[in-house]
Design a protein around this motif. Structure first.
Motif, PDB file in Angstrom:
ATOM      1  N   PHE A   1       0.855  -1.192   0.000  1.00 55.98           N
ATOM      2  CA  PHE A   1       0.000   0.000   0.000  1.00 55.98           C
ATOM      3  C   PHE A   1       0.888   1.238   0.000  1.00 55.98           C
ATOM      4  CE2 PHE A   1      -2.370  -3.427   1.855  1.00 55.98           C
ATOM      5  CZ  PHE A   1      -3.658  -3.263   1.377  1.00 55.98           C
ATOM      6  N   HIS A   2       0.395   2.305  -0.585  1.00 53.91           N
ATOM      7  CA  HIS A   2       1.152   3.563  -0.645  1.00 53.91           C
ATOM      8  C   HIS A   2       0.279   4.701  -0.116  1.00 53.91           C
ATOM      9  CE1 HIS A   2       3.060   7.097  -2.712  1.00 53.91           C
ATOM     10  NE2 HIS A   2       4.105   6.530  -2.128  1.00 53.91           N
ATOM     11  N   TYR A   3       0.919   5.611   0.617  1.00 50.60           N
ATOM     12  CA  TYR A   3       0.220   6.781   1.162  1.00 50.60           C
ATOM     13  C   TYR A   3       0.523   8.003   0.305  1.00 50.60           C
ATOM     14  CZ  TYR A   3      -1.252  10.549   4.204  1.00 50.60           C
ATOM     15  OH  TYR A   3      -1.867  11.660   4.706  1.00 50.60           O
ATOM     16  N   THR A   4      -0.536   8.721  -0.089  1.00 52.49           N
ATOM     17  CA  THR A   4      -0.398   9.978  -0.828  1.00 52.49           C
ATOM     18  C   THR A   4      -1.141  11.041  -0.036  1.00 52.49           C
ATOM     19  OG1 THR A   4      -0.425   8.755  -2.899  1.00 52.49           O
ATOM     20  CG2 THR A   4      -0.789  11.124  -3.036  1.00 52.49           C
ATOM     21  N   PRO A   5      -0.499  12.180   0.265  1.00 52.23           N
ATOM     22  CA  PRO A   5      -1.205  13.242   0.998  1.00 52.23           C
ATOM     23  C   PRO A   5      -2.453  13.686   0.240  1.00 52.23           C
ATOM     24  CG  PRO A   5       1.156  13.712   0.881  1.00 52.23           C
ATOM     25  CD  PRO A   5       0.899  12.539  -0.016  1.00 52.23           C
ATOM     26  N   GLY A   6      -3.520  13.883   0.974  1.00 48.15           N
ATOM     27  CA  GLY A   6      -4.792  14.293   0.376  1.00 48.15           C
ATOM     28  C   GLY A   6      -5.650  13.123  -0.053  1.00 48.15           C
ATOM     29  N   THR A   7      -5.032  12.009  -0.405  1.00 47.47           N
ATOM     30  CA  THR A   7      -5.765  10.822  -0.842  1.00 47.47           C
ATOM     31  C   THR A   7      -5.790   9.769   0.243  1.00 47.47           C
ATOM     32  OG1 THR A   7      -5.052  11.255  -3.100  1.00 47.47           O
ATOM     33  CG2 THR A   7      -5.932   9.096  -2.658  1.00 47.47           C
ATOM     34  N   GLY A   8      -4.666   9.616   0.946  1.00 47.06           N
ATOM     35  CA  GLY A   8      -4.575   8.613   2.000  1.00 47.06           C
ATOM     36  C   GLY A   8      -3.968   7.325   1.481  1.00 47.06           C
ATOM     37  N   TRP A   9      -4.223   6.231   2.184  1.00 50.58           N
ATOM     38  CA  TRP A   9      -3.669   4.938   1.821  1.00 50.58           C
ATOM     39  C   TRP A   9      -4.439   4.330   0.666  1.00 50.58           C
ATOM     40  CZ3 TRP A   9       0.884   3.409   3.463  1.00 50.58           C
ATOM     41  CH2 TRP A   9       1.383   3.920   4.652  1.00 50.58           C
ATOM     42  N   ARG A  10      -3.713   3.748  -0.305  1.00 45.89           N
ATOM     43  CA  ARG A  10      -4.318   3.070  -1.456  1.00 45.89           C
ATOM     44  C   ARG A  10      -3.517   1.800  -1.754  1.00 45.89           C
ATOM     45  NH1 ARG A  10      -8.160   5.540  -0.410  1.00 45.89           N
ATOM     46  NH2 ARG A  10      -8.908   7.392  -1.424  1.00 45.89           N
ATOM     47  N   PHE A  11      -4.221   0.767  -2.200  1.00 47.43           N
ATOM     48  CA  PHE A  11      -3.571  -0.477  -2.600  1.00 47.43           C
ATOM     49  C   PHE A  11      -2.677  -0.195  -3.802  1.00 47.43           C
ATOM     50  CE2 PHE A  11      -3.545  -4.216  -5.386  1.00 47.43           C
ATOM     51  CZ  PHE A  11      -2.927  -5.126  -4.551  1.00 47.43           C
ATOM     52  N   GLN A  12      -1.443  -0.719  -3.769  1.00 43.60           N
ATOM     53  CA  GLN A  12      -0.491  -0.465  -4.844  1.00 43.60           C
ATOM     54  C   GLN A  12      -0.236  -1.719  -5.676  1.00 43.60           C
ATOM     55  OE1 GLN A  12       0.830   2.540  -5.477  1.00 43.60           O
ATOM     56  NE2 GLN A  12       2.062   1.872  -7.196  1.00 43.60           N
ATOM     57  N   ASP A  13       0.107  -2.836  -4.995  1.00 44.64           N
ATOM     58  CA  ASP A  13       0.545  -4.015  -5.739  1.00 44.64           C
ATOM     59  C   ASP A  13       0.506  -5.231  -4.809  1.00 44.64           C
ATOM     60  OD1 ASP A  13       1.536  -5.511  -7.845  1.00 44.64           O
ATOM     61  OD2 ASP A  13       3.587  -4.723  -7.723  1.00 44.64           O
ATOM     62  N   GLN A  14       0.631  -6.421  -5.411  1.00 42.41           N
ATOM     63  CA  GLN A  14       0.786  -7.642  -4.638  1.00 42.41           C
ATOM     64  C   GLN A  14       1.956  -8.420  -5.231  1.00 42.41           C
ATOM     65  OE1 GLN A  14      -2.884  -9.796  -4.934  1.00 42.41           O
ATOM     66  NE2 GLN A  14      -2.459 -10.569  -6.969  1.00 42.41           N
ATOM     67  N   GLY A  15       2.681  -9.088  -4.370  1.00 36.50           N
ATOM     68  CA  GLY A  15       3.843  -9.836  -4.841  1.00 36.50           C
ATOM     69  C   GLY A  15       4.624 -10.382  -3.673  1.00 36.50           C
ATOM     70  N   ASN A  16       5.910 -10.694  -3.937  1.00 36.29           N
ATOM     71  CA  ASN A  16       6.766 -11.255  -2.896  1.00 36.29           C
ATOM     72  C   ASN A  16       7.884 -10.316  -2.499  1.00 36.29           C
ATOM     73  OD1 ASN A  16       5.400 -13.706  -2.581  1.00 36.29           O
ATOM     74  ND2 ASN A  16       6.316 -14.473  -4.475  1.00 36.29           N
ATOM     75  N   GLY A  17       8.068  -9.222  -3.181  1.00 32.08           N
ATOM     76  CA  GLY A  17       9.103  -8.265  -2.833  1.00 32.08           C
ATOM     77  C   GLY A  17       9.279  -7.235  -3.938  1.00 32.08           C
ATOM     78  N   TRP A  18       9.819  -6.076  -3.554  1.00 24.45           N
ATOM     79  CA  TRP A  18      10.001  -4.974  -4.495  1.00 24.45           C
ATOM     80  C   TRP A  18      11.390  -4.367  -4.295  1.00 24.45           C
ATOM     81  CZ3 TRP A  18       5.677  -6.184  -1.827  1.00 24.45           C
ATOM     82  CH2 TRP A  18       4.528  -6.460  -2.575  1.00 24.45           C
ATOM     83  N   ASP A  19      11.861  -3.690  -5.291  1.00 23.10           N
ATOM     84  CA  ASP A  19      13.145  -3.009  -5.219  1.00 23.10           C
ATOM     85  C   ASP A  19      12.953  -1.704  -4.441  1.00 23.10           C
ATOM     86  OD1 ASP A  19      15.620  -1.894  -5.563  1.00 23.10           O
ATOM     87  OD2 ASP A  19      15.539  -1.873  -7.756  1.00 23.10           O
ATOM     88  N   CYS A  20      13.635  -1.551  -3.324  1.00 30.39           N
ATOM     89  CA  CYS A  20      13.480  -0.366  -2.472  1.00 30.39           C
ATOM     90  C   CYS A  20      13.832   0.925  -3.204  1.00 30.39           C
ATOM     91  CB  CYS A  20      14.358  -0.485  -1.222  1.00 30.39           C
ATOM     92  SG  CYS A  20      13.623  -1.492   0.074  1.00 30.39           S
ATOM     93  N   THR A  21      14.830   0.880  -4.067  1.00 33.60           N
ATOM     94  CA  THR A  21      15.215   2.113  -4.769  1.00 33.60           C
ATOM     95  C   THR A  21      14.133   2.537  -5.752  1.00 33.60           C
ATOM     96  OG1 THR A  21      16.462   0.813  -6.393  1.00 33.60           O
ATOM     97  CG2 THR A  21      17.685   1.699  -4.519  1.00 33.60           C
ATOM     98  N   GLU A  22      13.446   1.583  -6.374  1.00 34.24           N
ATOM     99  CA  GLU A  22      12.344   1.932  -7.276  1.00 34.24           C
ATOM    100  C   GLU A  22      11.168   2.534  -6.520  1.00 34.24           C
ATOM    101  OE1 GLU A  22      11.190  -1.331  -9.755  1.00 34.24           O
ATOM    102  OE2 GLU A  22      13.177  -1.513 -10.657  1.00 34.24           O
ATOM    103  N   LEU A  23      10.979   2.117  -5.264  1.00 34.80           N
ATOM    104  CA  LEU A  23       9.905   2.672  -4.439  1.00 34.80           C
ATOM    105  C   LEU A  23      10.307   4.020  -3.833  1.00 34.80           C
ATOM    106  CD1 LEU A  23       8.699  -0.530  -2.509  1.00 34.80           C
ATOM    107  CD2 LEU A  23       7.723   0.492  -4.582  1.00 34.80           C
ATOM    108  N   GLY A  24      11.585   4.367  -3.945  1.00 31.09           N
ATOM    109  CA  GLY A  24      12.057   5.628  -3.388  1.00 31.09           C
ATOM    110  C   GLY A  24      12.367   5.542  -1.904  1.00 31.09           C
TER     111      GLY A  24
END
Length: 165
Positions: free
Chosen positions: A132-155
């Motif tokens: 899940f990802h948080y965006t100011p003004g919108t709040g929490w939203r579902f982003q993706d499902q999986g087993n892991g992500w690259d931290c640098t790509e997520l910022g």
């Protein structure tokens, strides 16, 4: 038996010379315009009454409603990264509908800056992570499902267990 209509005809002839002609056309037009004005006024008044009734009903219905909850506050850190209050499993569960038999694990939600991850248990299959990802003004939203992500790509500037690198 004979009718003596001569004097009557003479009287009618005399009256027609002095009386002129009846102006029924102008009177009919005036009456028609007056009816149109009355109909327009009645329609306008009815429309105003409907708007006031609906507006009043909405005002009364919403007068005692509580304001919607605000999303968690985000705050910046000195290095430009943003941190957010970590949501509960129940808050994230309200954002998605899991397939039949799937459940969130008992492990708590893991948060890193504006990202949150929760483990999902599936019958007859391996575990899965919902991101899940948080965006100011919108709040929490579902982003993706999986087993892991690259931290640098997520910022992300800090390590997280849901990152592969």
């Amino acid at each position: 038996m004979t009718d003596d209509l001569g004097p009557l005809r003479q009287a009618m002839s005399d009256l027609s010379e002095y009386g002129g002609e009846a102006d029924m056309y102008e009177r009919a037009l005036r009456r028609s315009r007056q009816s149109q004005r009355r109909a327009a006024l009645a329609t306008g008044a009815a429309a105003v009454a409907v708007v006031v009734a609906i507006g009043g009903t909405v005002a009364v219905a919403t007068r005692d409603r509580a304001d919607p909850p605000l999303p968690p506050a985000a705050s910046g850190t000195g290095d430009g990264a943003q941190t957010v209050d970590c949501p509960s499993t129940q808050v994230l569960g309200d954002l998605v509908e899991l397939p039949a038999g799937w459940t969130f694990s008992s492990r708590p939600v893991e948060c890193a800056q504006t990202w949150a991850a929760v483990d999902v248990e599936r019958p007859g299959a391996g575990g899965l992570i919902y991101l899940f990802h948080y965006t100011p003004g919108t709040g929490w939203r579902f982003q993706d499902q999986g087993n892991g992500w690259d931290c640098t790509e997520l910022g992300l500037t800090e390590p997280a267990s849901f990152c592969t690198s």
